[in-house]
Design a protein around this motif. Structure first.
Motif, PDB file in Angstrom:
ATOM      1  N   LEU A 304       0.719  -1.332   0.197  1.00 13.21           N
ATOM      2  CA  LEU A 304      -0.023  -0.458   0.346  1.00 13.21           C
ATOM      3  C   LEU A 304       0.957   1.437  -0.250  1.00 13.21           C
ATOM      4  N   GLU A 305       1.982   1.042   1.163  1.00  8.23           N
ATOM      5  CA  GLU A 305       2.249   2.549   1.230  1.00  8.23           C
ATOM      6  C   GLU A 305       3.956   2.559  -0.316  1.00  8.23           C
ATOM      7  N   ASP A 306       3.615   1.384  -1.028  1.00  5.99           N
ATOM      8  CA  ASP A 306       4.296   1.537  -2.819  1.00  5.99           C
ATOM      9  C   ASP A 306       3.888   2.182  -3.138  1.00  5.99           C
ATOM     10  N   MET A 307       2.313   2.022  -3.113  1.00  4.86           N
ATOM     11  CA  MET A 307       1.498   3.033  -4.249  1.00  4.86           C
ATOM     12  C   MET A 307       0.911   4.131  -4.094  1.00  4.86           C
ATOM     13  N   PHE A 308       1.476   4.263  -2.182  1.00  2.72           N
ATOM     14  CA  PHE A 308       0.921   5.686  -2.351  1.00  2.72           C
ATOM     15  C   PHE A 308       2.079   6.650  -3.370  1.00  2.72           C
ATOM     16  N   TYR A 309       3.463   6.237  -2.749  1.00  6.97           N
ATOM     17  CA  TYR A 309       4.443   6.673  -2.871  1.00  6.97           C
ATOM     18  C   TYR A 309       4.264   7.799  -4.787  1.00  6.97           C
ATOM     19  N   GLN A 310       3.377   6.067  -5.223  1.00 10.14           N
ATOM     20  CA  GLN A 310       3.660   6.250  -6.895  1.00 10.14           C
ATOM     21  C   GLN A 310       2.294   7.149  -7.112  1.00 10.14           C
ATOM     22  N   LYS A 311       1.382   7.134  -6.315  1.00 13.31           N
ATOM     23  CA  LYS A 311       0.513   8.333  -7.090  1.00 13.31           C
ATOM     24  C   LYS A 311       1.054   9.420  -6.520  1.00 13.31           C
ATOM     25  N   GLU A 312       1.950   9.783  -5.608  1.00 13.00           N
ATOM     26  CA  GLU A 312       2.659  11.230  -4.927  1.00 13.00           C
ATOM     27  C   GLU A 312       3.310  11.390  -6.796  1.00 13.00           C
ATOM     28  N   MET A 313       4.551  10.304  -6.778  1.00 15.06           N
ATOM     29  CA  MET A 313       5.446  10.884  -7.511  1.00 15.06           C
ATOM     30  C   MET A 313       4.436  10.928  -9.467  1.00 15.06           C
ATOM     31  N   GLU A 314       3.082  11.031  -9.431  1.00 15.22           N
ATOM     32  CA  GLU A 314       2.176  10.654 -10.303  1.00 15.22           C
ATOM     33  C   GLU A 314       2.100  12.657 -10.472  1.00 15.22           C
ATOM     34  N   ILE A 315       1.591  12.859  -9.203  1.00 20.11           N
ATOM     35  CA  ILE A 315       0.609  13.933  -9.304  1.00 20.11           C
ATOM     36  C   ILE A 315       1.793  15.045  -9.110  1.00 20.11           C
ATOM     37  N   SER A 316       3.694  14.581  -8.997  1.00 16.02           N
ATOM     38  CA  SER A 316       4.432  15.975  -8.781  1.00 16.02           C
ATOM     39  C   SER A 316       4.460  16.113 -10.086  1.00 16.02           C
ATOM     40  N   LYS A 317       5.115  14.877 -11.096  1.00 19.24           N
ATOM     41  CA  LYS A 317       4.809  15.452 -12.715  1.00 19.24           C
ATOM     42  C   LYS A 317       3.754  15.639 -12.872  1.00 19.24           C
ATOM     43  N   GLY A 318       2.782  14.827 -12.937  1.00 18.49           N
ATOM     44  CA  GLY A 318       1.833  16.257 -13.772  1.00 18.49           C
ATOM     45  C   GLY A 318       1.698  17.275 -13.594  1.00 18.49           C
ATOM     46  N   ALA A 319       2.189  18.422 -12.432  1.00 16.42           N
ATOM     47  CA  ALA A 319       2.514  19.419 -12.079  1.00 16.42           C
ATOM     48  C   ALA A 319       3.367  20.047 -13.627  1.00 16.42           C
ATOM     49  N   PHE A 320       4.081  19.859 -13.715  1.00 14.37           N
ATOM     50  CA  PHE A 320       5.207  19.800 -15.019  1.00 14.37           C
ATOM     51  C   PHE A 320       4.166  20.509 -15.947  1.00 14.37           C
ATOM     52  N   THR A 321       3.354  19.906 -16.111  1.00 14.21           N
ATOM     53  CA  THR A 321       2.489  20.005 -17.386  1.00 14.21           C
ATOM     54  C   THR A 321       1.810  21.239 -17.776  1.00 14.21           C
ATOM     55  N   ARG A 322       1.915  22.219 -16.136  1.00 11.64           N
ATOM     56  CA  ARG A 322       0.775  23.185 -16.421  1.00 11.64           C
ATOM     57  C   ARG A 322       1.233  24.688 -15.986  1.00 11.64           C
ATOM     58  N   GLN A 323       1.722  25.614 -16.918  1.00 15.73           N
ATOM     59  CA  GLN A 323       2.367  26.642 -16.265  1.00 15.73           C
ATOM     60  C   GLN A 323       1.345  27.582 -15.981  1.00 15.73           C
ATOM     61  N   PHE A 324       2.583  28.918 -15.384  1.00  8.46           N
ATOM     62  CA  PHE A 324       2.206  29.794 -14.291  1.00  8.46           C
ATOM     63  C   PHE A 324       1.375  29.910 -12.980  1.00  8.46           C
ATOM     64  N   THR A 325       2.543  28.387 -12.499  1.00 10.78           N
ATOM     65  CA  THR A 325       1.959  27.819 -11.277  1.00 10.78           C
ATOM     66  C   THR A 325       2.922  27.917 -10.582  1.00 10.78           C
ATOM     67  N   PHE A 326       3.179  27.908  -8.916  1.00 12.71           N
ATOM     68  CA  PHE A 326       4.022  27.816  -7.684  1.00 12.71           C
ATOM     69  C   PHE A 326       4.360  26.041  -7.928  1.00 12.71           C
TER      70      PHE A 326
END
Length: 348
Positions: A304-326
């Motif tokens: 379960l912890e592995d899947m939480f970790y993977q989800k966190e990394m997916e969200i973090s990578k997805g942040a770079f698809t956006r512009q003008f964001t802290f």
């Protein structure tokens, strides 16, 4: 419209952070590192990304020394970005350091409880969470003293409001302090990104809300699972859940009433991602034992912890698809931090 004036104050920093992000390891890098047979081989593979930070290391260094150097690079880059940040972005970056401060507080008082060497404990603290009165933590004997003599002069002081007691600092109370601080910190951070005039209604608020809601839910689930078999009451457990997230309020209410793993599974069924995590970990069909829940692997070999970790990394990578964001700064820190531990190095 949110991007109309963004670059005036923040365009340079966004460009710098996107450049830092391009220095993160790729799949090919990780494949090469799996072939390393010695620590020098690993150091050689890390060279292009960490450069001069590894130059002072002797041949065949310890993994802890190598890990410390990778952390030094993150800290150096973070401080450079922070030094160039202004206005709301500067405050946003300050919020990123508060989580490290909380972890440092928990580390020091736990180590002191176990009579660990003070210098060793201070060396293990994360540099991004350092504050001047931190060494004094090693002499605090109860929660009120911890606050009055140390934390009252730090940014963490407001997070103690309403949660003080005269209890001694034993294992359970230290975890309660740590999780109380995190709860209040996450709620404050969430409110900040959603009410600040420069962030409210922008991609920063949208992406950071997703990130913080996930973190709030993960903490609520982990607190519940880790409370089974302890002296922590259901009422006290409920006080540690952040008051926002995809599970809030119905899911967290069910978590507060859960008596076993099946109760946790039922509480998270309303969120498809979390439901699939439990099913993949082999917890979708009924009560399961703690060994399977905490670290045991499901049918695909992931916990379960592995899947939480993977989800966190997916969200973090997805942040770079956006512009003008802290949010890309938060995402970069998490990705850089995880990359330092994913290649076999201990966290510094």
């Amino acid at each position: 419209m949110e991007g109309l004036f963004f670059n005036v104050n923040n365009g340079y920093i966004e460009g710098i952070v996107r450049g830092y992000r391009n220095g993160l390891f790729t799949g090919a890098n990780y494949t090469n590192m799996t072939q390393c047979e010695t620590i020098d081989d690993l150091k050689l593979q890390l060279g292009p990304a960490y450069g001069d930070f590894l130059a002072s290391l002797p041949p065949n260094p310890s993994t802890s020394s190598l890990a410390a150097k990778t952390t030094d690079k993150l800290v150096s880059e973070f401080r450079y970005v922070r030094a160039n940040a202004v206005g709301s972005l500067a405050k946003f970056m300050d919020y990123l350091t508060y989580g490290y401060m909380i972890d440092n507080v928990a580390l020091l008082i736990t180590g002191t409880l176990h009579e660990r060497d003070t210098r060793e404990l201070l060396d293990r603290c994360h540099p991004l969470g350092w504050f001047e009165t931190m060494p004094v933590l090693c002499v605090a004997t109860n929660i009120e003293e911890l606050y009055n003599s140390v934390l009252i002069e730090t940014p963490l002081a407001p997070y103690f409001k309403g949660s003080l007691s005269h209890q001694d600092l034993d294992e359970l109370n230290i975890e309660i302090v740590r999780n109380t601080l995190y709860k209040n910190y996450l709620e404050d951070f969430y409110q900040f990104v959603n009410t600040n005039p420069e962030m409210s209604g922008t991609p920063t608020a949208e992406v950071m809300s997703e990130i913080l809601e996930f973190e709030a839910d993960r903490r609520a689930i982990n607190i519940t699972l880790n409370s089974f078999g302890t002296e922590l009451s259901k009422a006290d457990r409920k006080k540690l859940y952040p008051n926002f997230g995809l599970l809030y309020p119905e899911g967290t209410l069910m978590l507060s009433r859960a008596d076993d793993f099946e109760g946790v599974r039922l509480a998270v069924e309303g969120v498809s991602d979390y439901k699939s995590f439990f099913e993949a970990a082999g917890l979708g069909g009924g009560p399961s034992g703690p060994s399977n829940m905490a670290g045991g692997a499901g049918s695909d070999g992931r916990s379960l912890e592995d899947m939480f970790y993977q989800k966190e990394m997916e969200i973090s990578k997805g942040a770079f698809t956006r512009q003008f964001t802290f949010a890309i700064i938060y995402a970069w820190v998490k990705l850089r931090e995880k990359s330092a531990t994913s290649h076999g190095l201990p966290s510094a």
